[in-house]
Design a protein around this motif. Structure first.
Motif, mmCIF file in Angstrom:
data_model
loop_
_atom_site.group_PDB
_atom_site.id
_atom_site.type_symbol
_atom_site.label_atom_id
_atom_site.label_comp_id
_atom_site.label_asym_id
_atom_site.label_seq_id
_atom_site.Cartn_x
_atom_site.Cartn_y
_atom_site.Cartn_z
ATOM 1 N N SER A 274 1.446 -6.866 1.818
ATOM 2 C CA SER A 274 0.011 -6.186 1.486
ATOM 3 C C SER A 274 0.189 -5.040 1.906
ATOM 4 O O SER A 274 -0.763 -4.129 1.084
ATOM 5 N N LEU A 328 -2.305 -12.551 -0.471
ATOM 6 C CA LEU A 328 -2.123 -11.512 0.460
ATOM 7 C C LEU A 328 -3.245 -11.038 1.055
ATOM 8 O O LEU A 328 -4.485 -11.396 0.606
ATOM 9 N N GLU A 330 -6.267 -8.392 2.196
ATOM 10 C CA GLU A 330 -6.793 -7.158 1.826
ATOM 11 C C GLU A 330 -7.516 -6.620 2.933
ATOM 12 O O GLU A 330 -8.829 -6.585 2.834
#
Length: 355
Positions: A274, A328, A330
């Protein structure tokens, strides 16, 4: 604690939950009740559960050997045969009393026997309470591949009795804690930050943290019961974590990892990804890596491990059209699903994990 309303069923807590189980059993007038346990929950949990179950229905106990290695179709066949021999019918009830293996497998057995009979979950481990028993996913492993065979079928109810945790070993508690950490990382930054220093947690109030974790998972599942979209957020850490867990399960020279131990590694790796994809700041990644490594023992990988782990990724259930899909983060508390990741970045993540 107030009950949590899920999609088509409710999650009840402690003493109130037993009252509602008994009301359900009386109302439905089940022909028979089958309690599925593994060898651990039969010995440790069943003696505390049975005195709270008030019914005139016939009760039968079905036990299988504990362990992820027994979460397979062969175990299901054995239980289906026992149910048949004991004359279970469409008016029977199955109660799954145990950890995640019991709730996953027992739910699958119930949802397929005679095309589906009523069942409910009484999870006895932290992992099962905050994750496996909530959301309607049931299933078994196919060889070493996690949860490849299963259904999405909701229980009649879930009872969370946190007193069962008093008998749980510390490594099993840490395993369940991984899913709680995940819920903070994907949904609630404030919740995540409560775990930054475990020494500051008042474990007398741990029931509240469990409640909040279940609430978060339930809120996500309610938006997307069939996992067509946002429910994929719950797979953060699991794309690589499941591959690692499966690889260690099948490797003779590796010690099996508990689910949460593998997911803890997966969360660090997928947080690194990420960060490198510009979704997470360096400071956030370092906080995640430091916090998780401070709770879990480091898992040792060598170069020969990465290729077979990578090959297992192709079996991940989120994959579409042959492409590996990651969930992922954020920024802490937010998620971005359906993300493609190149092999080079995955290998970099493993190298960074070892540093």
């Amino acid at each position: 604690m107030q009950s949590i309303e899920a999609e088509g069923y409710s999650i009840h807590f402690n003493g109130k939950g037993y009252e509602i189980i008994n009301e359900l059993v009386a109302e439905k007038n089940y022909s028979s009740i089958f309690i599925i346990v593994d060898s651990n929950s039969n010995e440790i949990c069943l003696p505390n559960f049975l005195p709270n179950l008030s019914t005139d229905s016939r009760i039968e106990i079905i036990e299988f050997d504990a362990g992820e290695i027994n979460k397979n179709i062969e175990t299901c066949l054995g239980i289906w045969n026992v149910l048949t021999e004991l004359r279970a019918d469409r008016k029977s009830l199955i109660i799954n009393l145990g950890g995640g293996v019991v709730t996953d497998l027992g739910g699958f057995v119930a949802s397929t026997f005679k095309r589906g009979i009523d069942f409910l979950h009484v999870p006895t481990t932290l992992l099962a309470m905050v994750d496996a028993s909530v959301g309607g996913k049931n299933g078994v492993d196919l060889g070493n591949l996690k949860n490849q065979i299963g259904t999405i079928t909701i229980p009649k109810m879930v009872l969370i009795d946190t007193s069962f945790l008093e008998t749980l070993p510390q490594n099993e508690m840490r395993s369940g804690l991984a899913e709680m950490l995940k819920h903070g990382l994907i949904y609630d930054k404030d919740y995540w930050e409560k775990f930054l220093d475990l020494s500051q947690i008042d474990f007398a109030d741990f029931d509240t943290l469990i409640y909040d974790s279940i609430f978060i998972k339930n809120e996500i599942v309610k938006q997307d019961p069939r996992e067509d979209g946002i429910r994929k957020a719950l797979n953060f850490g699991h794309t690589l974590g499941h591959a690692i867990e499966s690889y260690f399960l099948e490797s003779e020279n590796k010690k099996n990892l508990l689910h949460g131990e593998a997911i803890a590694v997966g969360m660090i790796l997928e947080s690194y990804i990420s960060w490198k994809k510009g979704l997470l700041s360096a400071e956030e990644y370092l906080q995640i890596k430091t916090t998780i490594k401070g709770i879990y023992d480091e898992v040792v990988f060598d170069e020969n491990d990465l290729i077979p782990i990578g090959e297992l990724l192709i079996h991940d259930k989120k994959n579409e059209y042959g492409n590996i899909q990651f969930a992922l983060i954020e920024g802490v508390g937010n998620i971005k699903i359906n993300q493609s990741v190149e092999n080079k970045l995955i290998n970099e993540a493993f190298e960074d994990y070892k540093s």
